[in-house]
Design an enzyme around this catalytic site. Structure first.
Site, PDB file in Angstrom:
ATOM      1  N   GLU A 299      -4.974  -5.215   2.722  1.00  0.00           N
ATOM      2  CA  GLU A 299      -5.589  -3.900   2.558  1.00  0.00           C
ATOM      3  C   GLU A 299      -6.877  -3.916   3.370  1.00  0.00           C
ATOM      4  OE1 GLU A 299      -3.885  -1.696   1.438  1.00  0.00           O
ATOM      5  OE2 GLU A 299      -2.441  -2.634   0.120  1.00  0.00           O
TER       6      GLU A 299
ATOM      7  N   CYS B  62     -13.612   1.706   1.666  1.00  0.00           N
ATOM      8  CA  CYS B  62     -12.736   1.507   2.828  1.00  0.00           C
ATOM      9  C   CYS B  62     -11.970   2.769   3.195  1.00  0.00           C
ATOM     10  CB  CYS B  62     -11.773   0.352   2.572  1.00  0.00           C
ATOM     11  SG  CYS B  62     -10.723   0.558   1.123  1.00  0.00           S
TER      12      CYS B  62
END
Length: 480
Positions: A224, A258
């Site tokens: 990720e 993010c």
């Protein structure tokens, strides 16, 4: 220190190896926990969070220097609690074997099905920006799938790491769950252990090193990562509403997310109104940046990097809009108000690397084709945001771009929904977690075929001249 070489040079810490060995042995002795055991693990994890919530909030605040308590409660404590309880309800359905269809040659009594089985020992590497959530969310998926887990926290989350390491043993044995702090450069060797799956959240650069380490053991990975996630405001969409929603995301955790909006594509005739609304909104929500409602930049290195990024943009012709008009941030607190950066160009650092902070560069565009090409000419982002009420235009952007997740008329929210899979594409990562997709990530979906007492294949035995050929030719004709 180079991540790859450091993993080779540093010896394996004894606590890493001993816990890994213990979890491996425990898995071999009990490879497929029952539904009740998995639900019990999830409930115990939920109880661990609830009973230690105050201490967790305090530890995260110490690691940040100033972490907004409401944001920690909302984005980490509450979301983790809710996700654990959601998995308790749904895991019964996830673990059920699934019947699969047979081809015509296997009738009449054969059967085929799949069933998910735990893969074993999971290694989870956690970032600092949402240190509890990014540890617990993949752990929920791993526990639902019946696995054991070792979790390495970030070097910027040392207070939380030590707390979780201390309290978790009151809820789980080390051969089920173990937390580890980072430090002394030992982090890179964690991913050299022969885990059955590695789950990593962090930068693309470090993700490549993790994948290289995993490859030595043929360990599958879920990465990720990050990247530059764009938001597009369409001509038909209100600049005021866009400012409200984009600024909410950009202010959350001081932009250190993010999936946050990394740059904004805006019609030129909406620029002035967007800037005006953003200034009003910021000061309405944060009248005093020292109040505790605004989160600090995680460390001095990150703060300096953001200032360097801003200075580079200014030196190359960008215009910076300081939104905040309240009292000055306290000295040494690393409280950086959100700033808009206009007139950006591609040679600026702010348009070349992920910002991960409270800076929002804005580019203007003329046509949807121009916006699409700009996005597609760059590495695939972890998220894409489209602000438009035009269904045809929404579909255009969905069908002509690729990203991890998508938010339509909202930012960031899609990443926190339990029932939506979360994951990137290309430079922004691989694999998914959350809900059933996360359960399957940490499972081996085993295919099973069971032959019956009478088998259709007996019609296709040699010598092939005669009935075998006639039957096969007839079946082929039916399918032509």
């Amino acid at each position: 220190m180079n991540t790859l070489t450091s993993a080779i040079e540093l010896s394996m810490p004894e606590e890493f190896q001993s816990v890994f060995n213990a979890q491996q042995e425990a898995y071999k002795k009990h490879m497929n926990p029952t539904l009740e055991e998995r639900q019990a693990d999830l409930r115990t994890l939920h109880r661990m969070i609830v009973e230690n919530a105050d201490a967790i909030i305090e530890a995260i605040n110490k690691d940040y220097g100033c972490r907004c308590t409401f944001e920690t409660k909302f984005t980490e404590i509450f979301m983790a609690q809710d996700a654990a309880l959601d998995a308790v309800k749904k895991v019964k359905k996830w673990i059920k074997p699934q019947r699969r269809h047979l081809d015509p040659t296997q009738f009449p009594l054969a059967k085929a099905w799949t069933f998910p089985q735990p893969v074993g020992v999971i290694g989870i590497v956690v970032p600092w920006n949402f240190p509890l959530a990014m540890a617990i969310q993949p752990l929920i998926c791993a526990f639902a799938a019946g696995n054991r887990a070792m979790i390495k926290m970030s070097e910027n989350s040392n207070n939380l790491a030590l707390l979780l390491k201390k309290v978790s043993v009151n809820y789980f044995p080390l051969d089920k769950l173990a937390f580890f702090e980072d430090g002394d450069g030992r982090g890179p060797v964690f991913t050299t252990l022969a885990f059955d799956h590695i789950f990593f959240t962090g930068s693309p650069q470090t993700g490549k090193a993790v994948m290289a380490n995993a490859a030595k053991n043929l360990t599958p990975v879920t990465l990720e990562l990050g990247g530059k996630s764009p938001a597009i405001v369409a001509q038909d969409y209100s600049a005021k509403t866009a400012a409200e929603r984009v600024m909410w995301a950009k202010m959350l955790n001081a932009g250190q997310i993010c999936t946050n909006v990394d740059y904004l594509l805006l019609p030129e005739n909406k620029l002035e109104e967007f800037v005006s609304e953003a200034r009003v909104l910021f000061n309405k929500r944060i009248a005093d940046i020292n109040s505790g409602d605004y989160t600090a930049v995680i460390d001095q290195r990150s703060y300096d990097r953001l200032e360097e990024t801003l200075a580079d943009a200014v030196a190359k012709g960008a215009k910076v809009i300081d939104l905040y008009q309240g009292p000055a941030p306290k000295e040494g607190m690393r409280l950086m108000p959100t700033r808009l950066v206009l007139n950006v160009t591609d040679d600026m650092l702010i348009m070349q690397r992920e910002i991960f902070g409270p800076l929002l560069p804005i580019r203007t565009y003329q046509t949807k084709e121009e916006a699409t090409q700009y996005i597609n000419d760059r590495p695939r982002p972890l998220a894409l945001y489209v602000y438009s009420n035009d269904k045809a235009l929404q579909d255009y952007y969905l069908n002509n771009t690729i990203s991890g997740g998508v938010g339509i008329n909202e930012s960031v929210i899609q990443a926190g929904l339990h029932d939506l899979p979360f994951g990137g594409s290309g430079n922004s990562g691989m694999g998914h977690y959350h809900s059933k997709e996360g359960f399957l990530t940490f499972s081996k979906l085993r295919p099973v075929f069971k032959q019956g007492g009478i088998r259709g294949l007996d019609l296709f035995l040699p010598p092939y001249a005669g009935w075998s050929t006639r039957i096969l030719n007839f079946m082929m004709k039916l399918k032509s």
